[in-house]
Scaffold this motif. Sequence first.
Motif, short mmCIF file in Angstrom:
data_model
loop_
_atom_site.label_atom_id
_atom_site.label_comp_id
_atom_site.label_asym_id
_atom_site.label_seq_id
_atom_site.Cartn_x
_atom_site.Cartn_y
_atom_site.Cartn_z
N UNK A 65 0.84 -1.18 0.00
CA UNK A 65 0.00 0.00 0.00
C UNK A 65 0.88 1.23 0.00
N UNK A 109 0.45 5.00 0.97
CA UNK A 109 -0.42 6.02 1.53
C UNK A 109 -0.19 7.35 0.84
N UNK A 110 -1.07 8.27 1.11
CA UNK A 110 -0.94 9.60 0.53
C UNK A 110 0.29 10.27 1.14
N UNK A 111 1.16 10.84 0.34
CA UNK A 111 2.39 11.48 0.81
C UNK A 111 3.16 10.56 1.74
N UNK A 112 3.26 9.29 1.40
CA UNK A 112 3.87 8.37 2.35
C UNK A 112 4.69 7.33 1.63
N UNK A 113 5.46 6.57 2.41
CA UNK A 113 6.26 5.49 1.88
C UNK A 113 5.36 4.33 1.46
N UNK A 114 5.95 3.42 0.69
CA UNK A 114 5.22 2.22 0.33
C UNK A 114 5.40 1.19 1.45
N UNK A 115 4.33 0.50 1.82
CA UNK A 115 4.38 -0.48 2.90
C UNK A 115 4.18 -1.87 2.34
N UNK A 116 5.10 -2.77 2.63
CA UNK A 116 4.92 -4.15 2.20
C UNK A 116 3.96 -4.86 3.14
N UNK A 146 -6.59 3.13 -4.02
CA UNK A 146 -7.23 2.46 -2.87
C UNK A 146 -8.74 2.63 -2.93
N UNK A 198 -4.33 7.33 -2.34
CA UNK A 198 -3.42 6.24 -2.01
C UNK A 198 -3.55 5.13 -3.06
#
Lengths: 348, 365
Positions: free
Chosen positions: B116, B118-125, B149, B193
């Motif tokens: 995923x 997120x908005x203005x965020x890193x990618x999360x595995x 999303x 996102x």
Amino acid sequence: MSMFVPGGVRPPGLFPAEPRVIYQTKRKNLTHEGRIGRLDRTETLNAFRDFSHAFHAHRPRLEPELGGYLHNHGFLPDKGALFGLSPELIDPENPDEHSDWLGQYLSDFQAAILPLANGRYAPAGSNRLFQWRLQRRVLPLAPLVGSRQSGRVIRHGATEGAILSRGMNTGREGLPAWHDALPGAGTGDDDDRVYIGVPCGQEAVEVTRIAVLHDPQAKLPFVLGAALLTGPLDALDAPGSAMECRRIDPETGMAGASRRFERGAVAAPETVDENSRIVPGWWPAVTAVLSGLRQLPVWAVIQLDVIDTAEGPMVVDLTDRLDVAALQLDGPVMGAEAAIRFVKEFGV
Amino acid sequence: MSTKSTLPLKIDHKSYIKTLTGDDKYLAWKQFSDAFWNSETLRSGARSEFLFRRGFLRDKWVIYGFDNNDPEYFLSDFQAAQINQANGIYANVFQDRMLLCHTLAGYCTVPEIHALRGLDAEEVSLTQAWHGHRTEAKGPAMEVMIQPLLAGPRGKAAAVRIKNGRFEGIGKSGDMELLSNIVRDWSKASRVPYLFTQNLRQGAFMQELYPDTQNRLSVILGRNLDNWDPEVIAATMRIGSARSGGNLDMVQGGLSAPVDVDTGLLGQVAQVDIDTGLSFLEEHPDTGTRIAGMTVPNWDEIRSELLRIMDESSYMRIALLDFTILEDGKLGLLGPSQLDLSAVQVHQPLLRKKVFAETMRKLTL
């Protein structure tokens, strides 16, 4: 292969997936006065009105001085005796110090607006049926055997053992009730309910109540506080029911002294047992809860009731309303650094 | 002869628009108005004005054949854009792909959620496999869908293949860092996102309809608001063509065949050409496969599963979902429906469906 933690490999910044600030104004003053000063939205103002109404509906009335003190710090009348709060504790030389100390308590009003930190997910988060369906892959949930909406009873699974029915929405829930089988349509009260199969009946059981918040710095959920409650499952939140409660230290899994108190009563808790002891199944419960919540990074605020069974932990209730009384019988929970970061991030 | 006098005008859309309040409605009205004036067909005249007053986009005169059909029973484009508001505070439950995948996991095959952004965020595995591709440039070959999303007009969808930490697709190839940067730019541009999920492979039956696209079984689920009984309001098979490519929009060349809710029998395939109008075919225009008369395999089972999904989601009033049928004959979730209701209404106008019409009327949508 490097260690894998869902959602926690690198600082994800996923959360909030979108900004979830509840107030537009600056969030420097973390006391109740600061919080009230920041109220600027319909939802929060509405919550304040509801709190104020609930406070004034309480009988017998408190002494004006104590009543004013509790109301103006966001506590319902029972919290004065329960937590030992009193205006006499204020040092006239240095009133701000008292205010800061009191700000470490999660107040009743604060608990009412905390769910707003769940942002876009907040409305659905207060629906137990949705919580159950959403999280069945990630949490060890007790089986959902049915639900009732608009008078229609819907069967979700086989019925085994006792059935506990709870209100579908945590905001306006009726009292929990026991059933032998799924009730037919049109019986009982008209509320929307969920029916949950539990491995225990109406006897008193030990329930580990775990409050989880999101730490905006680590980007991971953390245990804000926990309590070991002893009582029948349907009586843990019912007004007027008496129960025993031990505070659990989340770092060690040790439960402190046991205190007996009555929901909503203006009375100090009575100490039943001074000895602390290990909470059975604490670590499996915490591991299951935290790893489940990491896989589905949706909630900023959630409270889970877990019982210890032969097969491992089982979640028997989920809500976005934190239990102000049980979590803080032995002292405030919002003083921890991660909790302060949470309040600064979300403004609650 | 004025068009207005010959056609029933029971809902005065113009005065209906005046009663609208709230940010959502204003936004919906603005979007409809923009879309209306930006479309190329039917530039002026009484028909155009009629369509505007009734909340239909201009291409609908041709698509819905208003020369012959009564517009009273057609759900307008303006209403269609607000259909999710029927679900009130739960409107985003089936619009959010992450929530949808988790809530439907007990009923049908759902795509695995790999990551995923997120908005203005890193990618999360979120899966071990994705983590392996990202950090160690190794892992199993997989087909991945990249989608916003939230379902809706913002953002875009793309399919890529990933193997040993390298991706191929969207006209490029490279390492995972590059893919991550591309999606970050998409996310910033459209302010949504993004979700990386498994791309489910359609089974033989769906493949046969048209092999070059991901064909979709679009269903509209609803309920009788008096007794809360769930109902499959409409099921439509949306099929690609050489003209449509991956976009199954009717105007872009997508085909649509109605699925009989009781039997699973596919009807005639509808095809839209803005210049020549609406036509119905027995066979696929490109492959010649005879589609009318085919039956969806395991339809009884699929239908009862759809009803169970709706029944046990009793907080939802209307759900629009897209599925595929997998090799094992079971439902596989593709996501929230893309709201192209013309694919449904060319076969039967939605307001002729009693339960659906009642729901819209009661909720004054």
